[in-house]
Design a protein around this motif. Structure first.
Motif, short mmCIF file in Angstrom:
data_model
loop_
_atom_site.label_atom_id
_atom_site.label_comp_id
_atom_site.label_asym_id
_atom_site.label_seq_id
_atom_site.Cartn_x
_atom_site.Cartn_y
_atom_site.Cartn_z
N SER A 59 54.75 51.94 36.89
CA SER A 59 54.36 50.55 36.80
C SER A 59 55.28 49.70 37.65
CB SER A 59 54.44 50.07 35.34
OG SER A 59 54.17 48.68 35.23
N HIS A 60 54.70 48.73 38.38
CA HIS A 60 55.49 47.79 39.19
C HIS A 60 55.02 46.38 38.88
CE1 HIS A 60 57.87 46.27 42.54
NE2 HIS A 60 56.82 45.55 42.90
N PHE A 79 44.27 53.67 37.25
CA PHE A 79 45.18 52.58 37.57
C PHE A 79 44.68 51.30 36.90
CE2 PHE A 79 41.87 52.48 40.79
CZ PHE A 79 41.56 51.14 40.89
N ARG A 80 45.59 50.31 36.82
CA ARG A 80 45.24 49.03 36.24
C ARG A 80 46.02 47.92 36.91
NH1 ARG A 80 42.26 48.22 32.82
NH2 ARG A 80 41.85 46.20 31.88
N TYR A 81 45.37 46.78 37.16
CA TYR A 81 46.01 45.59 37.72
C TYR A 81 45.89 44.46 36.71
CZ TYR A 81 46.55 41.18 40.14
OH TYR A 81 46.96 39.91 40.47
N GLU A 82 47.00 43.71 36.57
CA GLU A 82 47.00 42.54 35.70
C GLU A 82 47.70 41.40 36.43
OE1 GLU A 82 49.26 44.54 32.76
OE2 GLU A 82 47.57 44.73 31.39
N GLY A 83 47.08 40.25 36.51
CA GLY A 83 47.67 39.09 37.17
C GLY A 83 47.55 37.85 36.31
N ALA A 84 48.58 37.00 36.36
CA ALA A 84 48.59 35.77 35.58
C ALA A 84 49.14 34.64 36.41
CB ALA A 84 49.43 35.95 34.31
N ARG A 97 51.13 42.81 37.92
CA ARG A 97 51.56 44.15 37.50
C ARG A 97 50.50 45.17 37.91
NH1 ARG A 97 55.03 45.61 33.36
NH2 ARG A 97 54.81 43.53 32.41
N LEU A 98 50.95 46.27 38.51
CA LEU A 98 50.07 47.38 38.87
C LEU A 98 50.60 48.65 38.23
CD1 LEU A 98 47.61 48.32 40.52
CD2 LEU A 98 49.16 48.78 42.42
N THR A 99 49.74 49.34 37.51
CA THR A 99 50.13 50.54 36.78
C THR A 99 49.23 51.70 37.14
OG1 THR A 99 50.89 49.19 34.92
CG2 THR A 99 50.49 51.52 34.48
#
Length: 663
Positions: free
Chosen positions: A303-304, A244-249, A284-286
């Motif tokens: 992905s959400h 899994f991967r998390y991305e925040g901005a 975003r969480l994938t």
């Protein structure tokens, strides 16, 4: 036209550079494995059909940017790498962010809606009028960037008329650890601090990255702040991987607004909208999984993404404020079978793309409030077959089809609403053949498509949703050379029907989104790369595009905001003593102002040339560098939406220094 406050607001040199030119996709992966300076990368494995592929099955006619080239050029974000190294034309953003509007093959102000960007198998192109946000991707984690020019809707769906940009991050390595820290300061109070870290064990890996930047930018009231965080983990083996991967901005920006020609000439740094500002929060969480069973590969990503954008605009009419929250969920399962037919390698790829997007916008205009909700659901099925024949000549043939259904709903609470269902088809046929040991010819033909998004359907001439856009695309090309020297040339033509575009001349001069009369893009592209000496490498790109109306009242006239010629060249010096230097130049030809559909404006947007350079010195685990952008301090602009007006100036000269520590 509805305003999207995330990224888009209302509204002898060429010969020298061309000479330099002549010299010369995928399962999801977290950003983990780093490459030490001076250590060569492993052979590039390119993702031709949304799966890893051997070099012999690389995307036909693609341009590839490697991690080495990115590091050498010293660019601090992915968008800049695509523009400066890949030769893709970019228009400066209107919010002060580094996310320029990228344009493949001359689609003007709607270029971001005519190309698809994919990061590790996840489509990140937006379903609204906004540029793709690439500044949140740590540039140190990128393994390669693939630029596939031309229609590609079979594999990537709607909006891939101009092409696809596929970003692949670095793979995990067992029993490895490391990271980097970079600090950068520059003019206009620019400062940035970014760091990455990764750790690989036996069958498990994790990584993280953080980036904080601030820039007052060239113009008044154009401050920009951004903080990005990303983290991922995965389990891997020779049979596949999952994780899994998390991305925040988090972004805050101020909007400098447009200028008239006289105002630009007097002072391009001034603003007449000193109270306009906005913000963006995105998460975003994938989750992903890949698995190999015999000669069958299975893969899927879920992905959400949730995004909240806010904007406040002050004028003589009062204050307009908007708050928009959107959610997007994607699921993309697919499979590939590799086998042989009569001694020939055969690759069959099939999959589904399912997506749901929803946005709620609450706006207030001097006491009058509104509540607008828009929803889009889509489901697609696609299949593609590629066969490799005559190994001595690397013969390849590929064919694919796609069917996609869209269901759109819209309600503004004041009686304006719609519900429409649209079905669209795409197809492609491609082939390549090495007619000589160092000369490979290729050809592509296909049909691509695009739909009007919720922003575009909000303001139309009839008050009804726009028709879908289709394009019939044809490309012929050839590549000559080897790893030391290679040149690729392409000629292309795209006949577009019902092109979706904002026409400022409609709606009593207030503008509206519309389907244009039939248009055409045709032209020539040249990519070159050569190691001219042991320590010297030159790369270059040339693009000539003729964009015209094929029929209607403007038949034969040129499309707006499309430069006929663009030349990009870079020269790199990389001796073995820890030093490196890189200098680049780009010349952009004249283009029609954004409202000049009839081509009767007395002037065109001026051509311009910009230069950038970087020098770096490696001292143990440290690297110190100095860089400059727009070194000649050229006053120019790439966005202008009225004849001699609605100009958004580009940045002036900026010098900056940076220090990087690898551990």
């Amino acid at each position: 036209m509805q305003i999207s406050v995330t990224r888009r607001l209302p509204a002898s040199q060429p010969l020298v550079l061309a000479a330099a030119v002549s010299l010369c996709f995928a399962a999801s992966v977290p950003a983990l494995a780093q490459t030490a300076v001076g250590q060569s990368l492993a052979p590039i494995v390119i993702t031709g059909a949304r799966f890893d592929a051997a070099a012999g099955m690389a995307p036909i006619g693609a341009t590839v940017i490697t991690a080495d080239e990115i590091r050498r050029a010293g660019v601090s974000d992915v968008n800049a790498a695509i523009r400066k190294i890949g030769g893709v034309y970019g228009r400066n953003s209107l919010d002060g962010s580094p996310d320029f509007g990228l344009d493949l093959r001359g689609f003007g102000t709607n270029s971001s809606q005519n190309l698809v960007v994919v990061v590790d198998g996840v489509r990140v192109s937006e379903s609204e009028l906004s540029n793709v946000i690439l500044s949140t991707i740590p540039v140190e984690t990128v393994e390669r960037i693939e630029i596939n020019r031309g229609g590609a809707s079979v594999l990537y769906g709607e909006g891939a008329t101009g092409g696809v940009i596929n970003i692949v991050t670095k793979r995990p390595v067992a029993h490895s650890a490391g990271g980097s820290m970079t600090a950068e300061v520059g003019q206009f109070r620019e400062r940035e601090l970014r760091g990455t870290v990764h750790q690989g064990w036996d069958g498990f890996a994790a990584d993280g990255a953080v980036d904080a930047r601030h820039n007052d930018n060239y113009r008044a009231n154009n401050n920009y702040k951004q903080v990005d965080v990303s983290a991922g983990a995965q389990w891997f083996s020779k049979e596949g991987r999952m994780g899994f991967r998390y991305e925040g901005a988090r972004e805050d920006m101020r909007f400098a607004g447009s200028l008239s020609e006289d105002q630009f000439n007097a002072n391009p740094r001034q603003t007449f909208t000193p109270n306009d500002f906005g913000s963006l929060d995105s998460d975003r969480l994938t989750g992903f999984i890949t698995r190999r069973i015999g000669n069958l590969d299975l893969a899927a990503e879920l992905s959400h993404r949730e995004k909240t954008s806010k904007g406040t605009f002050v004028s003589s009419y009062g204050v307009y404020a908007a708050d928009a929250t959107s959610k997007q969920t994607q699921f993309s399962p697919r499979l590939r079978q590799l086998g042989e037919i009569g001694g020939m390698t055969n690759e069959v790829v099939a999959g589904l793309d399912l997506m749901r997007w929803n946005r709620v916008t609450i706006a207030d205009a001097s006491g009058y409030s509104s509540h607008v909700e828009a929803t889009q659901r889509s489901k697609a099925i696609y299949a593609r077959d590629e066969i490799k024949f005559d190994p001595a000549h690397n013969g390849r043939l590929a064919a694919g089809v796609r069917r996609e259904l869209f269901d759109k709903d819209y309600n503004d609470g004041f009686g304006s609403q719609y519900n429409i269902v649209q079905g669209l088809n795409a197809w492609e046929l491609q082939g390549s053949y090495a007619v000589l040991p160092a000369l490979e010819a290729f050809a592509k033909a296909g049909q691509s498509y695009r739909l009007a998004n919720a922003d575009e359907n909000t303001l139309t001439p009839t008050g009804k949703p726009l028709q879908s856009q289709t394009s019939h695309d044809l490309e012929l090309g050839a590549s000559y050379g080897d790893a030391a020297r290679k040149i690729t040339a392409r000629i292309f033509r795209s006949n577009v029907a019902n092109e979706i575009f904002f026409d400022p001349t409609l709606n009593h001069g207030n503008g509206a989104n519309t389907n244009l009369d039939p248009t055409r893009r045709e032209g020539f592209e040249l990519d070159g790369e050569a190691r001219v000496a042991p320590d010297w490498t030159v790369i270059g790109h040339y693009q000539h595009v003729k964009a015209t109306f094929r029929a209607g009242v403007n038949a034969g006239r040129e499309m707006v905001l499309v430069p006929k010629n663009i030349v990009t060249a870079r020269l790199a010096w990389t001796p073995a003593d820890g030093q490196s230097a890189d200098i680049g130049a780009q010349w952009v030809d004249q283009q029609r102002y954004g409202a000049d559909f009839s081509n009767d404006c007395s002037a065109q947007m001026p051509s311009f040339t910009t230069f950038d350079a970087r020098y770096a010195r490696k001292l143990g685990q440290w690297e110190l560098s100095v860089a400059g952008l727009n070194l000649a301090d050229k006053h120019y602009f790439s966005q202008a939406f009225a004849c001699r007006g609605s100009i958004y100036p580009s940045d002036g000269r900026q010098l900056k220094v940076a220090a990087r520590y690898d551990f």
